[in-house]
Scaffold this motif. Structure first.
Motif, PDB file in Angstrom:
ATOM      1  N   ALA A 120      34.927  12.350  -4.767  1.00 62.03           N
ATOM      2  CA  ALA A 120      33.974  11.658  -3.897  1.00 62.03           C
ATOM      3  C   ALA A 120      34.601  11.404  -2.528  1.00 62.03           C
ATOM      4  CB  ALA A 120      33.533  10.347  -4.545  1.00 62.03           C
ATOM      5  N   VAL A 121      35.876  11.025  -2.519  1.00 64.30           N
ATOM      6  CA  VAL A 121      36.579  10.775  -1.256  1.00 64.30           C
ATOM      7  C   VAL A 121      36.760  12.063  -0.466  1.00 64.30           C
ATOM      8  CG1 VAL A 121      38.780  10.068  -0.253  1.00 64.30           C
ATOM      9  CG2 VAL A 121      37.753   8.698  -2.065  1.00 64.30           C
ATOM     10  N   LEU A 122      37.215  13.121  -1.143  1.00 64.79           N
ATOM     11  CA  LEU A 122      37.560  14.364  -0.449  1.00 64.79           C
ATOM     12  C   LEU A 122      36.342  15.104   0.092  1.00 64.79           C
ATOM     13  CD1 LEU A 122      40.384  15.850  -2.724  1.00 64.79           C
ATOM     14  CD2 LEU A 122      40.602  14.480  -0.640  1.00 64.79           C
ATOM     15  N   LEU A 123      35.195  14.983  -0.580  1.00 60.80           N
ATOM     16  CA  LEU A 123      34.027  15.763  -0.191  1.00 60.80           C
ATOM     17  C   LEU A 123      33.134  15.053   0.824  1.00 60.80           C
ATOM     18  CD1 LEU A 123      32.971  17.198  -3.676  1.00 60.80           C
ATOM     19  CD2 LEU A 123      34.263  18.352  -1.864  1.00 60.80           C
ATOM     20  N   SER A 124      33.292  13.754   0.981  1.00 59.91           N
ATOM     21  CA  SER A 124      32.338  12.996   1.790  1.00 59.91           C
ATOM     22  C   SER A 124      32.861  12.732   3.199  1.00 59.91           C
ATOM     23  CB  SER A 124      32.016  11.662   1.101  1.00 59.91           C
ATOM     24  OG  SER A 124      33.180  10.847   1.027  1.00 59.91           O
ATOM     25  N   SER A 125      31.902  12.477   4.096  1.00 60.81           N
ATOM     26  CA  SER A 125      32.250  11.953   5.418  1.00 60.81           C
ATOM     27  C   SER A 125      32.069  10.436   5.442  1.00 60.81           C
ATOM     28  CB  SER A 125      31.391  12.598   6.499  1.00 60.81           C
ATOM     29  OG  SER A 125      30.010  12.469   6.214  1.00 60.81           O
ATOM     30  N   THR A 126      31.263   9.930   4.523  1.00 62.86           N
ATOM     31  CA  THR A 126      31.120   8.489   4.309  1.00 62.86           C
ATOM     32  C   THR A 126      31.119   8.219   2.816  1.00 62.86           C
ATOM     33  OG1 THR A 126      29.865   8.136   6.356  1.00 62.86           O
ATOM     34  CG2 THR A 126      29.653   6.461   4.637  1.00 62.86           C
ATOM     35  N   LEU A 127      31.987   7.318   2.378  1.00 60.21           N
ATOM     36  CA  LEU A 127      32.067   6.936   0.966  1.00 60.21           C
ATOM     37  C   LEU A 127      31.512   5.531   0.795  1.00 60.21           C
ATOM     38  CD1 LEU A 127      33.140   7.443  -1.962  1.00 60.21           C
ATOM     39  CD2 LEU A 127      35.203   6.206  -1.247  1.00 60.21           C
ATOM     40  N   ILE A 128      30.518   5.411  -0.092  1.00 62.26           N
ATOM     41  CA  ILE A 128      29.984   4.094  -0.445  1.00 62.26           C
ATOM     42  C   ILE A 128      30.622   3.679  -1.770  1.00 62.26           C
ATOM     43  CG2 ILE A 128      27.921   2.737  -0.928  1.00 62.26           C
ATOM     44  CD1 ILE A 128      26.299   4.959   0.491  1.00 62.26           C
ATOM     45  N   TYR A 129      31.277   2.526  -1.759  1.00 62.47           N
ATOM     46  CA  TYR A 129      31.753   1.960  -3.020  1.00 62.47           C
ATOM     47  C   TYR A 129      30.779   0.862  -3.406  1.00 62.47           C
ATOM     48  CZ  TYR A 129      34.506  -0.234  -6.645  1.00 62.47           C
ATOM     49  OH  TYR A 129      34.920  -0.758  -7.848  1.00 62.47           O
ATOM     50  N   ASN A 130      30.146   1.040  -4.558  1.00 62.64           N
ATOM     51  CA  ASN A 130      29.065   0.170  -4.998  1.00 62.64           C
ATOM     52  C   ASN A 130      29.548  -0.717  -6.144  1.00 62.64           C
ATOM     53  OD1 ASN A 130      25.938  -0.127  -4.764  1.00 62.64           O
ATOM     54  ND2 ASN A 130      26.329  -0.063  -6.964  1.00 62.64           N
ATOM     55  N   SER A 131      29.437  -2.033  -5.966  1.00 63.19           N
ATOM     56  CA  SER A 131      29.855  -2.956  -7.027  1.00 63.19           C
ATOM     57  C   SER A 131      28.871  -4.112  -7.106  1.00 63.19           C
ATOM     58  CB  SER A 131      31.267  -3.476  -6.752  1.00 63.19           C
ATOM     59  OG  SER A 131      31.276  -4.302  -5.585  1.00 63.19           O
ATOM     60  N   LYS A 132      29.024  -4.907  -8.149  1.00 63.91           N
ATOM     61  CA  LYS A 132      28.122  -6.032  -8.356  1.00 63.91           C
ATOM     62  C   LYS A 132      28.845  -7.355  -8.196  1.00 63.91           C
ATOM     63  CE  LYS A 132      24.419  -4.289 -11.321  1.00 63.91           C
ATOM     64  NZ  LYS A 132      23.690  -4.489 -12.592  1.00 63.91           N
ATOM     65  N   GLY A 133      28.097  -8.365  -7.791  1.00 62.01           N
ATOM     66  CA  GLY A 133      28.620  -9.718  -7.748  1.00 62.01           C
ATOM     67  C   GLY A 133      29.205 -10.087  -6.411  1.00 62.01           C
ATOM     68  N   THR A 134      30.535 -10.164  -6.363  1.00 58.87           N
ATOM     69  CA  THR A 134      31.234 -10.539  -5.139  1.00 58.87           C
ATOM     70  C   THR A 134      32.482  -9.679  -4.983  1.00 58.87           C
ATOM     71  OG1 THR A 134      32.542 -12.200  -6.323  1.00 58.87           O
ATOM     72  CG2 THR A 134      30.463 -12.939  -5.319  1.00 58.87           C
ATOM     73  N   ILE A 135      33.076  -9.735  -3.809  1.00 63.91           N
ATOM     74  CA  ILE A 135      34.355  -9.049  -3.610  1.00 63.91           C
ATOM     75  C   ILE A 135      35.454 -10.065  -3.928  1.00 63.91           C
ATOM     76  CG2 ILE A 135      35.808  -7.724  -2.041  1.00 63.91           C
ATOM     77  CD1 ILE A 135      33.374  -7.033  -0.426  1.00 63.91           C
TER      78      ILE A 135
END
Length: 529
Positions: A120-135
């Protein structure tokens, strides 16, 4: 497909086959090969069942597309792809990559999760990391895949020297995408010490480093330092829960009035930003990724993973450069050929050499502008070899074209002359001189014709040489007729001289007879006297 992208629904790009691992799908490569536009590649990764597919569907301007699933099991397997016309960048394609959810306990394969994240990192120009709750710290711990990026991705084939860790991180950052953290079902207030903060400030606060050099501080800072160093451009979006819990399993079917208004606005803000700000995917040298180039990178990375090696960015770019530079050489050669054919034939050899130099320069400019820096000199040398071979080809073709053009011109010019020959116009006394005069007039017309090329003189000499036998025949007939005329003239002269002599003889005889008469008369007179 470059102008009209026909992909009504996502297709599998990399399948995660049981017992085989990651396998690139040929149909996806075929579709990518038809897209010649620059690509904005947005990939999403994150824990399974966190709502990744929903965001990508909305980015595509659709409610349905990537499968959302409704159970506690990970639904997406491998990496799925959806190519759509970019809504804000004309002439670009938006490529959305939905990845298999990370951390599925039933799968129990953390290594597989790592490779999914790496791709996902190598192929993209923008990477979305999707998580729930809080950081929070738990969310940071779930993003431990970032720590493995420098271990699982090699920038150069030569190993980094001792002490080059920081340099290595910097090199990785050149290849890595923009990082967007999407926090779903966010329940906190965006404020610090009673002061309202932005989503980006919320992310940066979560990424702040602890002071000190204790083991605890180092452990706390390690992941945060990697995120800072590998993803220099970062963005954050938070989303409220989209609807009532009982309605979430059918989220893609819910009409807008059943969605939380705040969530709707957050999704709209997210999509607007992503569409306007996500950059095209590029590689070293600033080359933009097209469909075929993306396919080459996918194959290169997956083959490295399948072989048990670490994907090497330099090798992937080199493999792509080999393919692209080979194509650029073909285009440059085609341009050279087209330009040369437009100008042939040339009048002189010097003009041909000058034409070659101009066309070679134009082809070289095209190659230099389009070629990848990697392996450029190798393919520049190949281009030079091919252009030299073509120059020799065009040298021959130039002579052939000139020969054909001059031959055709002479045949057309001499049609009337040949007709007069067939009609016997020149087979008369003095016909050869008439023939020579008419032929010379045609030769002068021939020299006045433009664009005859380098074989003009040779073709003329050969042409006249082939007609020499006819000229000799006309000359022979001319001489024979002139000889006969001369003989007839001589005979006439002889006859005239004979007649003149006869006439002179008659005159002499008449005069003699008259003289005799006079003498006789005189004699008779004397006798009478």
């Amino acid at each position: 497909m470059s102008s009209e992208i026909q992909m009504p629904e996502p297709i599998c790009l990399i399948e995660n086959e049981k017992g085989k691992g990651l396998v690139v799908q040929p149909e996806a490569l075929r579709l990518l090969a038809g897209i010649t536009q620059p690509m904005v590649v947005v990939a999403i990764a994150g824990p399974y069942r966190s709502g990744k597919s929903y965001l990508l569907n909305r980015l595509a301007g659709q409610r349905r597309g990537f499968s959302l699933g409704s159970s506690v099991r990970a639904h997406t397997k491998g990496i799925w792809m959806w190519c759509v016309p970019h809504p804000c960048k004309p002439g670009h394609t938006l490529v959305l990559l939905d990845t298999e959810g990370l951390g599925d306990t039933e799968k129990g394969d953390t290594k597989n999760d790592t490779w999914i994240f790496v791709l996902a990192v190598l192929l993209s120009s923008t990477l979305i990391y999707n998580s729930k709750g809080t950081i929070d710290q738990q969310a940071m711990d779930n993003l431990h895949y970032v720590l493995k990026l420098t271990e699982c991705v090699q920038v150069k084939t030569a190993p980094e020297e001792a002490g080059d860790e920081q340099l290595g991180l910097d090199r990785h950052a050149l290849y890595f995408p923009t990082f967007v953290w999407a926090v779903r079902d966010f329940t906190l207030q965006l404020e610090v010490d009673g002061k309202e903060i932005s989503e980006d400030e919320y992310l940066e606060n979560a990424l702040k480093l602890k002071d000190g050099s204790s083991q605890e501080a180092q452990s706390y800072n390690r992941l945060r330092e990697c995120i800072h160093q590998l993803f220099s451009e970062r963005k954050c979006f938070v989303f409220d829960q989209p609807a009532r819990k009982r309605d979430l399993p059918r989220l893609e079917e819910l009409p807008d009035e059943m969605l939380d208004p705040e969530f709707q606005q957050q999704v709209e803000n997210f999509c607007s930003y992503m569409r306007q700000n996500c950059p095209p995917k590029t590689i070293s040298g600033g080359h933009k990724i097209t469909g075929s180039r993306l396919g080459t990178l996918v194959v290169s990375y997956v083959e490295a993973i399948q072989s048990g090696a670490v994907p090497c960015l330099e090798n992937a770019v080199l493999a792509l450069a080999e393919i692209e530079n080979s194509e650029v050489v073909k285009e440059a050669v085609a341009l050279y050929r087209e330009r040369m054919e437009q100008e042939l034939p040339t009048e002189t050899t010097q003009e041909l050499l000058e034409l070659h130099a101009r066309c070679e320069e134009e082809a070289t400019r095209l190659f230099t502008a389009r070629a990848f820096a990697e392996s450029r000199e190798k393919f520049r040398a190949e281009l030079t070899v091919q252009l030299e071979a073509l120059k020799d080809h065009f040298w021959i073709q130039n002579e052939r074209a000139s020969h054909e053009k001059c031959t055709a011109a002479l045949q057309e010019l001499f049609q009337d002359l040949d007709a007069r020959i067939n009609d016997g116009v020149y087979f008369v006394s003095g016909g050869y001189q008439l023939f020579q005069r008419d032929q010379q007039a045609l030769v002068e017309q021939y020299w006045e014709l433009p664009g005859k090329g380098v074989k003009a003189d040779t073709v003329l000499q050969d042409f006249l040489q082939k007609r020499e036998s006819m000229a000799r025949t006309i000359l022979k007939v001319d001489r024979e007729l002139m000889e006969k005329e001369e003989q007839i003239k001589n005979l006439k002269a002889q006859c005239e001289r004979a007649e003149q002599e006869k006439e002179a003889e008659r005159k002499r005889e008449a005069e003699s007879s008259e003289m005799e008469s006079l003498v006789g008369e005189s004699s008779r007179r004397r006798k009478r006297i």
